[in-house]
Each structure stands twice: as C-alpha cells, then as structure tokens.
Design a protein around this motif. Structure first.
Motif, mmCIF file in Angstrom:
data_model
loop_
_atom_site.group_PDB
_atom_site.id
_atom_site.type_symbol
_atom_site.label_atom_id
_atom_site.label_comp_id
_atom_site.label_asym_id
_atom_site.label_seq_id
_atom_site.Cartn_x
_atom_site.Cartn_y
_atom_site.Cartn_z
ATOM 1 N N GLU A 64 1.404 9.332 -6.103
ATOM 2 C CA GLU A 64 1.711 10.739 -5.851
ATOM 3 C C GLU A 64 2.899 11.210 -6.689
ATOM 4 O O GLU A 64 2.927 12.364 -7.130
ATOM 5 C CB GLU A 64 2.011 10.955 -4.369
ATOM 6 N N TYR B 19 0.818 -1.207 0.000
ATOM 7 C CA TYR B 19 0.000 0.000 0.000
ATOM 8 C C TYR B 19 0.854 1.261 0.000
ATOM 9 O O TYR B 19 0.511 2.248 -0.672
ATOM 10 C CB TYR B 19 -0.933 -0.007 1.213
ATOM 11 N N ALA C 56 0.689 4.021 -2.956
ATOM 12 C CA ALA C 56 0.328 5.406 -2.643
ATOM 13 C C ALA C 56 1.432 6.374 -3.047
ATOM 14 O O ALA C 56 1.170 7.435 -3.641
ATOM 15 C CB ALA C 56 0.030 5.539 -1.146
ATOM 16 N N PRO D 52 -4.189 7.218 2.461
ATOM 17 C CA PRO D 52 -4.569 5.820 2.234
ATOM 18 C C PRO D 52 -3.809 4.843 3.129
ATOM 19 O O PRO D 52 -4.356 3.813 3.529
ATOM 20 C CB PRO D 52 -4.237 5.595 0.755
ATOM 21 N N ALA E 3 0.589 10.947 0.564
ATOM 22 C CA ALA E 3 0.416 9.489 0.483
ATOM 23 C C ALA E 3 0.020 8.884 1.816
ATOM 24 O O ALA E 3 -0.318 7.689 1.881
ATOM 25 C CB ALA E 3 1.710 8.839 -0.012
#
Length: 301
Positions: A195, A187, A191, A226, A223
C-alpha cells in the motif's frame, strides 16, 4: 449491507448442515459395533443389544441423524458410547477452555504482529526479518517444550501443566501466540509495504501530509483486508492445531477430548467435537466476511 448479512448467514447455515451430514455418514462408515467396542469382545449379545438400544444405535440412520442434530440445536450433545454418561457438560467445558486459549493467543499475536509488521514495512530490519522467519519455521509444540524447560523446570516461575489460573495459561498461550505473531507479522509487513507504494500515498505526501498521517488515515485500512483473511484462516486452524499444545501442557480442551474419544471409539463424542470445530471454523469465516464489508465499503456491492 442487510442483504449481504442474510446471504452470509444463509451460506453459513447451509455449510453447517452439509458438514453435519458428511461427519455423520463418514463416522457411521467406520467398521465395528460401537456398543460391542464399549463393552469389550467378551460381552454377551444381550448386553450389546441392551446398550445399543440405550445409545440409540439400533435405530435407523435417519432417525439417529435427526436425534443428533436436534440435540445439537437444543444443547443436548447425547450420551457417551464409551462411558454411558451425558457428555454435554464435559464438551461445553472443554470448548470454553479451547476458545479461551485460542482467542487469547490470537489477540496477543495481533498485538505483537500489527505494530511490528508496520515498523518493518517502514524501516526494514534484517535481524527482525530473520527472527520472524525462524518463528514461522518452529512449531508451537516445540516452543511449548522449550518454554517448559526454561520457565518451569529451570527457573520455576510458571507451572508446567494444568489449567484454571492465569499462571497456567501463560505458557500455552505464549507458545501459540509467538508462532502466529511471526506469521502475521510477515503478512502485515507485505500488505503495508504494498500500500505504501501506491499512488494515493505519493499524492497525500505531495499535498503536505506526513507519512504517519497517510499511514493511519488510509494505508492501514486498505492493508487490513489481506490481514483479515490470513487472521481468519490462522484462527480457524489454531483450534485444531492447538491439540498438540494442549497435550504438552495437559490443558483440558477439545483437542485432548477428541484424541481420547477416538482412542475409546466414542462415536458420539467424536462427531460432536468435530461438529463444534467445523462450526467454529465457519463462524470465523462468517465474521471475516462481515468485517470485509465494514472495512471496505466497495465489497458490499
């Protein structure tokens, strides 16, 4: 900001009250008299009536619910229906063990996942990507069994079970943290990579800023949202999911207490442990919601 905090706190308390009612009603719907279950099928009616009166199960349901909730608020968790003993000290001790195990494992997972995810977003690596994929697929209890076989049985470096010293915590914490680190790394990587492809990064680079300056000044902050969401979800499930790891390493946490209480039909202990798990989950969501406002000022509106 104050209004958001009050709304979040009000939602937390409302959900907590609703959860307590649902847990109480569902457990009372289970067939069978708890007092007779505790005393056995050969118990006399007089003994069952006496235990029911002592446990309070002969009172109206609303009275029982009020007594239970009042005890939770004041820190009195009631009397075990299986042993007849006060469970407050036992539940608090087990809760401390589970929280220590879970929070330490999540902190270790973040320490590994954040720098590794940033590194993979900047410089992809097939080997590290494959390693994180494997880590996501392997359950924590299997990691624990393999760790016991290697570090306890074969090498003899660490104790295989128990709790109470830092050495006892190493293997269960690592078993939980490795799987969570693999999940969080994916993740964080996604993320940060998203970005890095946005216009403000290219603008900053065109103005002469280095990639590291843009990364640490803007990308990581954007970031974080999330990643915060996923961390909150993973942390909420870890306390419940840690029950298997607790059984593998004989860790005296809430999970093992819940399993033994269900086996003994100890209604008081079951509903109290379930309520604590729900409260922890809602508290994590509350903290994540407040952290949103701290990380991203736009969410305050």
């Amino acid at each position: 900001m104050t209004g958001r905090m009050l709304r979040s706190l009000g939602r937390f308390l409302g959900l907590l009250a609703a959860a307590s009612a649902v847990i109480f009603v569902l457990l009372r719907a289970v067939p069978g008299d708890p007092a007779r279950v505790a005393l056995g099928v050969n118990a006399t009616d007089e003994a069952v009536a006496e235990l029911s009166q002592r446990l309070g199960t002969d009172r109206p349901l609303l009275t029982q619910y009020g007594d239970w909730v009042g005890g939770l608020v004041t820190g009195d968790f009631g009397v075990s229906m299986a042993s007849g003993r006060d469970i407050t000290d036992t539940v608090l001790e087990r809760a401390g063990v589970s929280l220590t195990l879970t929070l330490t494992a999540m902190a270790l997972a973040l320490v590994v996942a954040v720098p590794l995810g940033v590194r993979l977003a900047r410089r992809p690596s097939f080997a590290l990507d494959a390693l994180t994929q494997v880590g996501m697929a392997v359950p924590s209890f299997l990691v624990g069994i393999l760790a016991v076989a290697l570090f306890s049985v074969r090498l003899g470096w660490l104790p295989a079970n128990g709790w109470g010293t830092p050495a006892h915590a190493v293997l269960p914490v690592a078993s939980l943290a490795l799987v969570q680190a693999a999940i969080l790394t994916r993740y964080v990587r996604a993320a940060v990579a998203e970005e890095m492809g946005k216009d403000y990064v290219r603008t900053g680079r065109a103005q002469g800023a280095s990639i590291s300056q843009v990364l640490y000044s803007s990308v990581l902050r954007n970031a974080a949202l999330p990643v915060l969401t996923v961390t909150g979800l993973q942390l909420s499930t870890m306390v419940v999911g840690a029950v298997v790891v607790e059984r593998v390493f004989a860790v005296p946490g809430l999970g093992s207490l819940l399993v033994s209480s269900v086996a003994n039909r100890d209604l008081t202990a079951v509903q109290t442990v379930m309520m604590l798990l729900v409260a922890f989950t809602l508290a994590v969501n509350l903290v994540v919601d407040l952290l949103y406002a701290a990380v991203d000022p736009r969410s305050r509106r």
